[in-house]
Design an enzyme around this catalytic site. Structure first.
Site, PDB file in Angstrom:
ATOM      1  N   GLU A  89      37.875  42.124  50.045  1.00 45.04           N
ATOM      2  CA  GLU A  89      37.322  41.062  50.900  1.00 45.04           C
ATOM      3  C   GLU A  89      37.162  41.486  52.343  1.00 45.04           C
ATOM      4  OE1 GLU A  89      39.214  40.328  48.436  1.00 45.04           O
ATOM      5  OE2 GLU A  89      38.196  38.674  47.427  1.00 45.04           O
ATOM      6  N   HIS A 158      46.171  29.542  44.854  1.00 46.06           N
ATOM      7  CA  HIS A 158      44.736  29.382  44.628  1.00 46.06           C
ATOM      8  C   HIS A 158      44.246  27.978  44.925  1.00 46.06           C
ATOM      9  CE1 HIS A 158      45.547  33.124  42.525  1.00 46.06           C
ATOM     10  NE2 HIS A 158      44.259  33.365  42.512  1.00 46.06           N
TER      11      HIS A 158
END
Lengths: 382, 325
Positions: A89, A158
């Site tokens: 990322e 998450h």
């Protein structure tokens, strides 16, 4: 002559018949479109409209998108414009920002915004601050998009909502769509905007269909960033929300309407810059405010709304303190019953509305239905 | 002999009333160009490196010398201004490393792209920002290149993306600029600079991976000045051969104190990228004459006092060039 007499005799029928022969306009065709398809179509149209737009992220190309939001785009546009990245990322967010600095218009997808934390330095320090630091010399026309907030059973790492984190930073625009019209219009606006935009989607909303008007289906339909929408008019209390919780507010409002409480539901649409004027005007009308969000309470979106209401003219019109309905202040648990109780439910919104309006609550206690103003006094009056 | 000739010419000039430009040495004594041997570069995953001979023309020599001199004086002035508290906050000085900036600029084209970290004043100058705008920016004036809003680490120009404060963050940005070059198909390259301290950053390896995968026209350049802030390279890196750290990316190790060596290596690297072979890595071995920044209490040069004379004589970049011309 006979034909004329026939025509005159048939009168209205003849006229109707005559009219029936015309080609008459069909009513505007609105479609049922899921949020996923709305996002997909918006990206497709913007990719077609401007050569500089491209999409990069994990699994966006050959896999058709982790949540299938970019389905079909790689087949149509190819490797140059739909780029699969490795699971890095920080690297690919930086590459996206660099390409934006050099004149392209990237859409950088994070598989969920939880992973954007790995790249947050590039989002904030490289993207958000650059236009200001360069005194306008260097713009960064990038969109960071992906699902945000709680999903279903994905547990603590998450499920975080990043609206407050990104909403905190000057230099960023932060949007949080609810329905298909929001998703489509806001994504188009975000891609066309020369500023870095954080686009917070919601995984649980992807499959939900909404009606898209014909106007909303047009290729140049955009929803302005920075303007909230009043989804439902009401006089008694203002409910302000964003993303999935807007739906919960509307459901709560429908139930409350049966009891004679008319809620005005505001869909924020944009977190930053926040449309506080719409909220103020509504509070001045209704005199009561409840904010609803999925994220944690401390330093959250609701906290900002309450602070701004206090600082503005609407404070003088409040008949009761503003109340925040938020996610519970814990990392998201896994077990379904715990997870369900960690995010605002319709009953929580109704409870807060009634408490703010000082309407007695119907509470079940030891098999008896009691009317009381607060749950606490039930346990006290034992 | 020449003096007699010049006297005679001067004499004839006053008699005839004509004016003659007389100088002690005529232009015939200046050679238009000279060929030099330069230090051979170590290579990694390359069959051959940059050439070990180069030609320097008179114009180029003077231009490089002047640029390096201006950069040196600008940095020393910034040092003075910082001590007078006219420059605040961060001030990372580039003196000692001038040959890197000038050599790189000489090896690329003006429409190529460049991005570096916070030790950026030198590159801001070579990329076209006048000294006045740099000093105005450092002193927080609206005549500064970023109107005083950026400061030392955030100066920008056309095809120059700063000036970046976060160690290592500029490298993925540089790879992104290279992606834009490839996307547009304009055969431009991007030079992404970082230091020996940044060379261990994870995001740099992420950039190497994607640049190699997608064959981005990116020249990664590590300016190895032997110290990451106060920590020497031996204490920071398990592998100090920074030109090999790209692993699957070819690398060259270059003498960063010799402007011609840097120029030839940069030209070689730029040609490599422009031919579509993908990224390449360069390590420039150089030295800074100040501490990491102006907040640094003691510069490494002081720690190595006995060696400083050596360093100044042997490795001062513009003295090398001056003695050669």
């Amino acid at each position: 002559m006979a034909a004329l007499r026939c025509f005159l005799r048939s009168g209205k029928n003849a006229v109707a018949a005559g009219l029936r022969r015309e080609i008459h306009q069909t009513a505007p065709a609105s479609l049922q479109v899921t949020v996923r398809d709305a996002l997909n179509q918006a990206m497709d149209e913007e990719l077609e409209r401007d050569d500089r737009v491209f999409l990069l992220g994990e699994e966006v190309a050959q896999y058709d998108g982790a949540y299938k939001v970019s389905r079909g785009l790689w087949k149509k546009y190819g490797d140059k414009r739909i780029i699969d990245t490795p699971i890095t990322e920080m690297g690919f967010a930086g590459i996206a920002v660099g390409s934006a600095m050099a004149g392209l218009r990237p859409i950088c997808e994070f598989m969920t915004f939880n992973f954007s934390m790995q790249a947050i330095d590039q989002v904030i320090n490289s993207a958000a601050k650059t236009y200001y630091m360069s005194a306008g010399l260097q713009s960064v026309p990038i969109v960071f998009r992906g699902p945000n907030g709680a999903s279903a059973g994905v547990a603590a790492q998450h499920s975080q909502c990043f609206a407050a984190w990104y909403g905190h930073c000057p230099g960023l625009k932060v949007v949080s769509p609810w329905n298909s019209e929001d998703a489509r219009g806001l994504l188009k606006s975000a891609i066309r905007d020369d500023n870095p935009v954080v686009f917070l989607e919601n995984e649980l909303m992807y499959g939900v269909p909404f009606e898209l008007s014909e106007e909303a289906q047009s290729k140049d339909f955009t929803v302005p960033i920075g303007k909230a929408k009043i989804e439902r008019q009401g006089n008694h209390i203002t409910l302000v929300s964003h993303s999935r919780m807007v739906g919960h507010c509307l459901d709560a409002a429908a139930v409350l309407a049966k009891e004679g409480i008319e809620c005005e539901v505001i869909n924020l649409r944009t977190i930053r810059p926040m449309d506080i004027e719409t909220i103020e005007a509504s509070v001045i009308k209704t005199n009561h405010l409840v904010t609803v969000e999925g994220g944690w309470p401390q330093f959250g979106v609701g906290a900002e709304i309450c602070a701004r209401i206090m600082e503005g003219p609407a404070f003088n019109y409040l008949d009761a303190p503003a109340v925040r309905v938020t996610g519970v202040d814990i990392p998201m648990p896994y077990a379904k019953i715990l997870e369900d109780h960690s995010v605002p439910q319709i009953k929580d919104i109704m409870f807060s509305v009634k408490k703010t309006l000082n309407v007695p609550l119907r509470v079940k206690y030891r098999g008896h239905i009691l009317l009381c103003h607060c749950v606490l006094c039930c346990s006290v009056s034992q | 002999m020449l003096t007699i000739v010049s006297n005679a010419l001067r004499g004839s000039a006053s008699k005839n009333g004509t004016r003659l430009v007389v100088s002690a040495r005529s232009y015939a004594d200046f050679t238009p160009q000279v060929s030099f041997d330069i230090k051979r570069c170590d290579v990694h995953r390359l069959d051959q490196g940059p050439p070990d001979k180069t030609v320097l023309t008179r114009e180029q020599g003077l231009q490089y010398y002047r640029t390096m001199q201006v950069m040196r004086r600008m940095e020393l002035k910034a040092d003075q201004l910082y001590k007078q508290k006219i420059i605040r906050g961060f001030c990372h000085l580039y003196d000692g490393q001038e040959a890197c900036a000038v050599g790189i600029e000489a090896g690329i084209k003006p429409d190529d792209h460049l991005i570096t970290a916070y030790r950026a004043h030198g590159y801001t100058y070579t990329r076209g920002v006048p000294v006045k705008e740099i000093l105005a920016e450092l002193t927080g004036r609206k005549g500064g290149v970023a109107k005083g809003k950026g400061g030392s680490m955030h100066m920008y120009a056309k095809h120059f993306y700063g000036g970046n404060g976060i160690v290592g963050a500029q490298v993925p940005l540089g790879a992104g600029v290279a992606l834009a070059c490839k996307y547009h198909g304009n055969s431009q390259v991007c030079v992404a600079l970082y230091g020996d301290g940044a060379a261990n950053q994870g995001q740099i390896f992420e950039s190497y991976n994607m640049a190699a995968l997608w064959k981005l026209p990116c020249i990664f350049i590590c300016e190895n000045n032997k110290y990451g802030m106060g920590t020497s390279v031996e204490r920071a890196s398990a592998n100090t051969d920074y030109y090999k750290r790209g692993d699957f990316i070819p690398g060259i190790r270059v003498d960063g104190m010799d402007v011609l060596c840097v120029r030839e290596a940069t030209k070689f690297a730029a040609d490599y990228c422009r031919s579509g072979k993908g990224p390449i890595l360069m390590e420039l071995q150089t030295y800074r004459y100040h501490g990491h920044s102006m907040s640094d209490p003691g510069s490494p040069v002081l720690l190595y006092g006995c060696c400083s004379f050596f360093l100044v004589r042997g490795t001062n970049p513009w003295i090398k060039l001056k003695s050669v011309s």
